[in-house]
Design a protein around this motif. Structure first.
Motif, PDB file in Angstrom:
ATOM      1  N   GLU A 178      17.440  52.739 -12.335  1.00 24.46           N
ATOM      2  CA  GLU A 178      16.479  51.683 -12.696  1.00 24.46           C
ATOM      3  C   GLU A 178      15.642  52.039 -13.919  1.00 24.46           C
ATOM      4  O   GLU A 178      15.446  51.213 -14.796  1.00 24.46           O
ATOM      5  CB  GLU A 178      15.549  51.300 -11.527  1.00 24.46           C
ATOM      6  N   THR A 179      15.105  53.251 -13.984  1.00 28.71           N
ATOM      7  CA  THR A 179      14.290  53.691 -15.112  1.00 28.71           C
ATOM      8  C   THR A 179      14.218  55.206 -15.086  1.00 28.71           C
ATOM      9  O   THR A 179      14.345  55.827 -14.022  1.00 28.71           O
ATOM     10  CB  THR A 179      12.866  53.095 -15.042  1.00 28.71           C
ATOM     11  N   TYR A 215      22.624  52.893 -13.904  1.00 31.57           N
ATOM     12  CA  TYR A 215      22.208  51.499 -13.887  1.00 31.57           C
ATOM     13  C   TYR A 215      20.692  51.449 -14.042  1.00 31.57           C
ATOM     14  O   TYR A 215      19.964  52.049 -13.260  1.00 31.57           O
ATOM     15  CB  TYR A 215      22.621  50.826 -12.582  1.00 31.57           C
ATOM     16  N   LEU A 216      20.237  50.726 -15.065  1.00 28.43           N
ATOM     17  CA  LEU A 216      18.812  50.590 -15.341  1.00 28.43           C
ATOM     18  C   LEU A 216      18.374  49.138 -15.147  1.00 28.43           C
ATOM     19  O   LEU A 216      19.177  48.218 -15.294  1.00 28.43           O
ATOM     20  CB  LEU A 216      18.499  51.029 -16.776  1.00 28.43           C
ATOM     21  N   LEU A 217      17.094  48.949 -14.834  1.00 31.00           N
ATOM     22  CA  LEU A 217      16.536  47.617 -14.570  1.00 31.00           C
ATOM     23  C   LEU A 217      15.596  47.226 -15.692  1.00 31.00           C
ATOM     24  O   LEU A 217      14.548  47.850 -15.883  1.00 31.00           O
ATOM     25  CB  LEU A 217      15.784  47.619 -13.237  1.00 31.00           C
ATOM     26  N   MET A 218      15.982  46.185 -16.430  1.00 25.97           N
ATOM     27  CA  MET A 218      15.135  45.678 -17.508  1.00 25.97           C
ATOM     28  C   MET A 218      14.076  44.730 -16.948  1.00 25.97           C
ATOM     29  O   MET A 218      14.407  43.697 -16.358  1.00 25.97           O
ATOM     30  CB  MET A 218      16.017  44.937 -18.532  1.00 25.97           C
ATOM     31  N   ASP A 231      10.172  50.845 -22.173  1.00 25.20           N
ATOM     32  CA  ASP A 231      10.644  51.701 -21.083  1.00 25.20           C
ATOM     33  C   ASP A 231      12.166  51.771 -21.068  1.00 25.20           C
ATOM     34  O   ASP A 231      12.743  52.830 -20.804  1.00 25.20           O
ATOM     35  CB  ASP A 231      10.133  51.175 -19.733  1.00 25.20           C
ATOM     36  N   MET A 232      12.842  50.656 -21.350  1.00 24.91           N
ATOM     37  CA  MET A 232      14.302  50.663 -21.381  1.00 24.91           C
ATOM     38  C   MET A 232      14.826  51.521 -22.516  1.00 24.91           C
ATOM     39  O   MET A 232      15.795  52.262 -22.359  1.00 24.91           O
ATOM     40  CB  MET A 232      14.841  49.239 -21.505  1.00 24.91           C
ATOM     41  N   ILE A 233      14.226  51.394 -23.689  1.00 25.47           N
ATOM     42  CA  ILE A 233      14.683  52.195 -24.827  1.00 25.47           C
ATOM     43  C   ILE A 233      14.556  53.682 -24.507  1.00 25.47           C
ATOM     44  O   ILE A 233      15.495  54.468 -24.702  1.00 25.47           O
ATOM     45  CB  ILE A 233      13.887  51.827 -26.097  1.00 25.47           C
ATOM     46  N   MET A 250      22.385  48.359 -18.568  1.00 29.05           N
ATOM     47  CA  MET A 250      21.048  47.783 -18.451  1.00 29.05           C
ATOM     48  C   MET A 250      21.154  46.423 -17.760  1.00 29.05           C
ATOM     49  O   MET A 250      21.768  45.494 -18.282  1.00 29.05           O
ATOM     50  CB  MET A 250      20.406  47.632 -19.827  1.00 29.05           C
ATOM     51  N   ASN A 251      20.555  46.307 -16.608  1.00 27.13           N
ATOM     52  CA  ASN A 251      20.606  45.068 -15.830  1.00 27.13           C
ATOM     53  C   ASN A 251      19.278  44.325 -15.950  1.00 27.13           C
ATOM     54  O   ASN A 251      18.278  44.751 -15.359  1.00 27.13           O
ATOM     55  CB  ASN A 251      20.883  45.375 -14.355  1.00 27.13           C
TER      56      ASN A 251
END
Length: 358
Positions: A178-179, A215-218, A231-233, A250-251
């Motif tokens: 997620e992050t 898997y990351l959460l945008m 935070d995503m970058i 990135m989800n």
């Protein structure tokens, strides 16, 4: 890796109040599901370290994510689609597998080279997918090129992964990180583990000869649009430095039923991310040492990542194209008047006045 018991996911992680709210929300569901039918199955294309493959994606219907049954993540409604009772038999899961194989036979010209298996929880958690079932699935797909299985870090174990790698399958573990920011993961997502646990899971995967897909959460709840993008970058850049994490997905968050995000959405306290933000993050991270992809679910709808409505499909196409080609110039080919509104949001939206624009 530390041993995990069912009880360790229920109470005592300092997140009990959050979990109680989540359990109250989830208790409103009244749907039931057939344990002999998968939750979902579809064919697609995916970028991998070995090139672009046709993929068969399978979401097995299990008893649901262990953490979600304790309360779980603020944005995740997948447990609401799971079978009642907390477990599904080996025989029923094999029936689900056969449904998916039949779908592939009917809809694909040839067997997919890439298999992706999810459970809306952890495929490697033996309370969801017994060891017997895991071995059956490994045997069923032994003649394919690559397989992806989803798991929380706790359950990533080199011996379990050997069921696949020992058959010569290129194997990846998809981890819902997620992050990379522990504070955001705990306070905004309500997920219990730390980035260090993700790194440990990567070590287990590497020991088995497997790769990792993060898997990351945008834009989780409680972050403004510019905070979420930053935070995503940062998260993508950090994941790309961890071996053997070769892909970051990135989800963008969407509003799922029976979740805290849905409660906030109806109270005008949450707006899904702009598609422009997704494009911005992909452009800014195009040079990292990893494949970076995104597939915005529900794009263009009020409950999914969206812009103004006029340009959503075009921007979504560019995002998908970037995932296959890793070429940021695709975003130069799309434009819309609403981009100026997004730019204002990125300049002015803060956590105490969000969302600035609906």
């Amino acid at each position: 890796m530390s041993e995990t018991s069912p009880e360790s996911h229920e109470e005592g992680r300092g997140m009990d109040a959050h979990n109680r709210v989540m359990r109250e929300i989830r208790a409103r569901r009244d749907e039931t599901y057939d344990p002999h039918e998968p939750t979902r199955v579809w064919l697609d294309e995916d970028n991998t370290p070995d090139g672009v493959y046709q993929s068969l994606t399978i979401i097995l219907n299990t008893g649901g994510c262990r953490w979600a049954r304790a309360g779980g993540c603020t944005m995740c409604g997948y447990v609401a689609e799971s079978v009642e009772g907390g477990s599904v038999s080996h025989e029923a899961l094999v029936d689900q597998l056969e449904v998916c194989l039949e779908y592939e036979r009917e809809n694909a010209d040839e067997p997919a080279g890439l298999i992706k298996i999810y459970t809306s929880g952890s495929f490697l958690d033996e309370r969801e997918v017994p060891a017997e079932t895991r071995k059956t699935i490994a045997e069923a797909f032994a003649d394919r090129d690559r397989i992806v299985v989803e798991s929380l870090p706790d359950f990533v174990d080199r011996e379990k992964l050997a069921d696949f790698t020992d058959r010569g399958l290129e194997t990846d573990v998809a981890v819902g990180l997620e992050t990379a920011t522990d504070r955001v993961r705990r306070d905004c997502v309500n997920k219990y583990f730390d980035f260090a646990d993700f790194e440990d899971a990567c070590g287990e995967a590497a020991a088995a000869g497997a790769g990792v897909k993060a898997y990351l959460l945008m834009k989780p709840p409680f972050l403004a649009e510019p905070e979420a993008a930053d935070d995503m970058i940062d998260s993508i850049e950090r994941c790309a430095t961890v071996d053997p994490c070769h892909t970051v997905s990135m989800n963008p968050c969407n509003v799922q039923r029976y979740t805290m995000v849905e409660e906030l959405y109806y109270a005008d306290g949450y707006r899904p991310p702009w598609l422009w933000s997704v494009a911005h993050v992909l452009e800014e991270t195009a040079d990292v040492d990893a494949i970076v992809v995104s597939d915005p679910v529900g794009h263009g709808s009020d409950r999914g990542p969206h812009n103004c409505g006029d340009c959503d499909d075009r921007v979504q196409t560019a995002i998908k194209d970037f995932g296959l080609r890793q070429d940021p110039s695709v975003f130069e080919q799309v434009s819309c008047e609403c981009e100026s509104t997004w730019e204002l949001v990125m300049e002015a939206e803060t956590a105490y006045n969000m969302p600035l624009v609906g």
